[in-house]
Design a protein around this motif. Structure first.
Motif, PDB file in Angstrom:
ATOM      1  N   UNK A 487       0.839  -1.205   0.000  1.00 26.51           N
ATOM      2  CA  UNK A 487       0.000   0.000   0.000  1.00 26.51           C
ATOM      3  C   UNK A 487       0.876   1.258   0.000  1.00 26.51           C
ATOM      4  N   UNK A 488       1.988   1.201   0.722  1.00 29.88           N
ATOM      5  CA  UNK A 488       2.930   2.323   0.733  1.00 29.88           C
ATOM      6  C   UNK A 488       3.491   2.576  -0.670  1.00 29.88           C
ATOM      7  N   UNK A 489       3.811   1.504  -1.384  1.00 30.03           N
ATOM      8  CA  UNK A 489       4.326   1.624  -2.746  1.00 30.03           C
ATOM      9  C   UNK A 489       3.282   2.275  -3.648  1.00 30.03           C
ATOM     10  N   UNK A 490       2.015   1.873  -3.512  1.00 28.81           N
ATOM     11  CA  UNK A 490       0.942   2.448  -4.329  1.00 28.81           C
ATOM     12  C   UNK A 490       0.814   3.944  -4.070  1.00 28.81           C
ATOM     13  N   UNK A 491       0.829   4.327  -2.797  1.00 31.10           N
ATOM     14  CA  UNK A 491       0.715   5.742  -2.439  1.00 31.10           C
ATOM     15  C   UNK A 491       1.894   6.529  -3.014  1.00 31.10           C
ATOM     16  N   UNK A 492       3.085   5.975  -2.915  1.00 30.36           N
ATOM     17  CA  UNK A 492       4.280   6.660  -3.433  1.00 30.36           C
ATOM     18  C   UNK A 492       4.179   6.845  -4.943  1.00 30.36           C
ATOM     19  N   UNK A 493       3.813   5.787  -5.655  1.00 29.95           N
ATOM     20  CA  UNK A 493       3.760   5.845  -7.127  1.00 29.95           C
ATOM     21  C   UNK A 493       2.701   6.837  -7.595  1.00 29.95           C
ATOM     22  N   UNK A 494       1.522   6.817  -6.973  1.00 33.56           N
ATOM     23  CA  UNK A 494       0.460   7.750  -7.360  1.00 33.56           C
ATOM     24  C   UNK A 494       0.899   9.204  -7.135  1.00 33.56           C
ATOM     25  N   UNK A 495       1.535   9.460  -5.993  1.00 34.51           N
ATOM     26  CA  UNK A 495       2.007  10.816  -5.700  1.00 34.51           C
ATOM     27  C   UNK A 495       3.054  11.250  -6.709  1.00 34.51           C
ATOM     28  N   UNK A 496       3.973  10.345  -7.043  1.00 34.96           N
ATOM     29  CA  UNK A 496       5.020  10.672  -8.006  1.00 34.96           C
ATOM     30  C   UNK A 496       4.435  10.983  -9.384  1.00 34.96           C
ATOM     31  N   UNK A 497       3.391  10.249  -9.769  1.00 36.61           N
ATOM     32  CA  UNK A 497       2.736  10.518 -11.053  1.00 36.61           C
ATOM     33  C   UNK A 497       2.041  11.875 -11.030  1.00 36.61           C
ATOM     34  N   UNK A 498       1.342  12.172  -9.934  1.00 40.66           N
ATOM     35  CA  UNK A 498       0.653  13.464  -9.809  1.00 40.66           C
ATOM     36  C   UNK A 498       1.638  14.629  -9.893  1.00 40.66           C
ATOM     37  N   UNK A 499       2.780  14.484  -9.224  1.00 38.85           N
ATOM     38  CA  UNK A 499       3.711  15.611  -9.151  1.00 38.85           C
ATOM     39  C   UNK A 499       4.363  15.907 -10.495  1.00 38.85           C
ATOM     40  N   UNK A 500       4.350  14.939 -11.424  1.00 42.64           N
ATOM     41  CA  UNK A 500       4.910  15.179 -12.753  1.00 42.64           C
ATOM     42  C   UNK A 500       3.938  15.936 -13.656  1.00 42.64           C
ATOM     43  N   UNK A 501       2.621  15.888 -13.349  1.00 47.46           N
ATOM     44  CA  UNK A 501       1.651  16.534 -14.230  1.00 47.46           C
ATOM     45  C   UNK A 501       1.034  17.788 -13.613  1.00 47.46           C
ATOM     46  N   UNK A 502       1.075  17.894 -12.271  1.00 44.49           N
ATOM     47  CA  UNK A 502       0.627  19.122 -11.609  1.00 44.49           C
ATOM     48  C   UNK A 502       1.744  19.571 -10.678  1.00 44.49           C
ATOM     49  N   UNK A 503       1.549  20.625  -9.918  1.00 44.12           N
ATOM     50  CA  UNK A 503       2.620  21.108  -9.040  1.00 44.12           C
ATOM     51  C   UNK A 503       2.870  20.129  -7.904  1.00 44.12           C
ATOM     52  N   UNK A 504       4.107  20.126  -7.406  1.00 47.88           N
ATOM     53  CA  UNK A 504       4.476  19.180  -6.351  1.00 47.88           C
ATOM     54  C   UNK A 504       3.675  19.407  -5.074  1.00 47.88           C
ATOM     55  N   UNK A 505       3.421  20.665  -4.726  1.00 47.26           N
ATOM     56  CA  UNK A 505       2.667  20.943  -3.506  1.00 47.26           C
ATOM     57  C   UNK A 505       1.207  20.527  -3.629  1.00 47.26           C
TER      58      UNK A 505
END
Length: 589
Positions: A487-505
């Motif tokens: 579950x930690x891996x899923x959360x990390x991957x989703x966040x990393x994908x989001x930060x590449x298409x929208x702002x990191x914050x």
């Protein structure tokens, strides 16, 4: 699924779609989403605006002022010159760049760190005969990795810490995240040293672009007993300026036209540069140089109120046909002429002997009020100030560095919270004259703060409406029975994908409630998931849009989108592997 969940999901998808596929600014998009959530009643005004009172957001705003004080005093350039040194080869250059960049980014705004290192890196590239494109992108990545080493290293860390404080009453220490951040910097830095030169192409330099801009000649003098006296031209960083190049040296009445990189500078040397208007501004930021034009020191304007201005002489300029010396320009306009450009080319000869002609473009050092005062006067056809052209006051650099060290010590020792220490540091920057109040106001990046604070509204809506729980259930259900680590891996991957298409914050704020819901559903400790969001939101290496420093080196390095993917994808996979392996060891489930 009730209407509130459906509306929040629609708003979330709409926000992501607009940010991804349009050029509408992020602060406008997220403020519009905030307004819609208030209007339909999903959030009360107090809930929607809670982000503007979040300790993390206020800390970020305060640290902008601290960083501005370091910049205005020239402290950042002073640090760069001493930490970067003069490497002998490409591998040495990578190491000498990554270590100080990572260390400084742990305590300073990494945008400021990258901005001050770019000219030094370009100097290296010129002297070592290697393309700057092999160094500038690793510079950005090193700053990103260094920012993960402390709580104040990047705004994302402060945002997550602020959400932990407001929602769960958890306070992270200044160096608590260093247990993961430092290994990431070491591993990521090692990867860059070994593979950056192989994966990044040769994109050339920017010197040929100087021919396409207005050309000026700028003369400066080596300060007696100053920082550059006794250094070679290459060591002083004068071989590869962003906006100009050194053409000749005048020494004791003798003209030296063959300017070799290993020629030693002496007290009183007059250096003649040719380049774009910004060349004068760039030279004013180098400690150990002063304008050779003595009139600059007679200008009746305080240092922090000065800026560079370009003016085009109109047909009603009263001194047309007169020389600069006879025109009494400084007395009449309270401005000093630094150089003259005619038909896009510098005018040769002594500055005082140049005769004014209609259409001449003058580069001036004047007060900040000059533009407003003379914009509509008939003397000039055009009056334009150069951005960020106030010369730094190097005398106050030790004072600004002392304030930074005091802030770090107060926070690290536990005597004060990060917010309290930052507030004191910002106040001291203004009180001690490192920064004026007006400069402090301008230094705060309001659009970024609006993006972060308004993102909280969308995150709160996901929590209050139950959308976060629904998404968490969907994730867990889609992958079937999963372990807390998976579950930690899923959360990390989703966040990393989001930060590449929208702002990191924004990515961090949106993923926080989802990560919280996932941990609650699995009945495990939430802290490792929050830290995973923190690190994943900062780990933007694949596109130039995900992080501001990536975009800053895009132009100077002449990069293409594919260059980021070529080195960013393996680096992202490496960093993700190390992060998800270490986080559960430091913060057990």
């Amino acid at each position: 699924m009730d209407w509130q969940v459906l509306y929040t999901l629609t708003t979330l998808v709409g926000v992501l779609g607009v940010l991804t596929f349009t050029r509408v600014s992020a602060d406008l998009v997220l403020m519009a989403a905030l307004a819609l959530l208030i209007i339909v009643g999903i959030l009360s005004p107090a809930e929607a605006l809670a982000g503007f009172a979040n300790p993390g957001v206020i800390t970020i705003a305060t640290l902008y002022i601290v960083a501005a004080g370091l910049k205005e005093t020239g402290a950042v350039q002073w640090i760069a010159r001493r930490l970067l040194g003069h490497p002998a080869g490409e591998t040495g250059a990578q190491i000498r760049m990554i270590v100080p960049t990572g260390v400084l980014s742990a305590f300073m705004n990494n945008t400021a760190v990258v901005a001050m290192f770019i000219p030094a890196i370009q100097t290296w590239a010129e002297r070592l005969g290697m393309p700057a494109s092999r160094l500038l992108l690793p510079l950005s990545y090193a700053a990103i990795l260094g920012g993960t080493c402390t709580l104040i290293g990047t705004s994302t860390n402060l945002v997550i810490d602020g959400m932990l404080q407001s929602r769960l009453g958890i306070h992270l220490g200044l160096f608590e995240v260093a247990w993961v951040g430092v290994p990431l910097l070491i591993v990521g830095g090692g990867f860059l040293v070994l593979f950056a030169s192989r994966l990044l192409p040769d994109r050339g330099g920017i010197s040929e672009e100087l021919e396409m801009v207005r050309e000026y000649g700028v003369e400066v003098e080596v300060v007696k007993g100053g920082a550059l006296s006794g250094q070679t031209i290459a060591e002083a960083g004068l071989r590869a300026l962003n906006h100009g190049y050194l053409t000749e040296i005048s020494r004791s009445g003798r003209l030296i036209t063959a300017v070799e990189p290993n020629r030693t500078l002496q007290d009183g040397d007059k250096l003649y540069f040719v380049g774009a208007p910004e060349c004068a501004s760039e030279l004013r930021r180098i400690h150990g140089l002063k304008p050779a034009n003595g009139s600059v020191h007679k200008l009746d304007v305080a240092n922090h109120q000065r800026c560079l201005v370009e003016v085009v002489l109109g047909p009603e300029f009263s001194a047309l046909g007169q020389t600069i010396r006879d025109s009494r320009f400084r007395t009449r306009f309270n401005a000093v002429i630094l150089s003259v450009s005619r038909e896009g080319r510098r005018v040769p000869g002594k500055l005082g002997d140049i005769t004014f002609r209609m259409g001449d473009t003058l580069l001036l050092e004047a007060s900040e009020q000059f533009v407003e005062q003379y914009r509509f006067r008939r003397d000039f056809l055009l009056v334009s100030a150069l951005n960020d052209s106030t010369p730094p006051d190097f005398r106050k650099a030790p004072r600004a560095l002392g304030i930074l060290v005091t802030m770090v010590v107060l926070s690290a020792s536990g005597l004060l919270s990060i917010l309290e220490a930052a507030l004191i540091a910002a106040g001291l920057m203004i009180a001690t004259g490192c920064l004026t109040a007006s400069r402090a106001r301008v230094s705060v990046d309001l659009p970024v703060l609006i993006v972060i604070a308004s993102s909280f509204a969308l995150g709160n809506a996901m929590t209050e409406s139950g959308t976060a729980v629904l998404i968490a259930n969907g994730l867990v259900g889609f992958f079937g029975p999963i372990t807390p680590w998976f579950a930690l891996v899923i959360v990390y991957v989703l966040t990393a994908l989001f930060t590449e298409i929208i702002t990191n914050n924004a990515a961090a704020v949106l993923m926080f409630p989802i990560a919280l819901a996932v941990s609650e559903q699995m009945g495990v400790n939430f802290l490792p998931y929050a830290v995973a969001v923190m690190f994943a939101a900062s780990a933007s290496f694949i596109t130039p849009l995900g992080y501001q420093t990536n975009l800053m080196v895009y132009g100077p390095g002449r990069y293409r989108f594919g260059d980021y993917m070529r080195i960013g994808i393996p680096l992202s996979l490496l960093i993700a592997t190390v992060a998800v392996s270490l986080i559960p060891l430091i913060w057990p489930f």
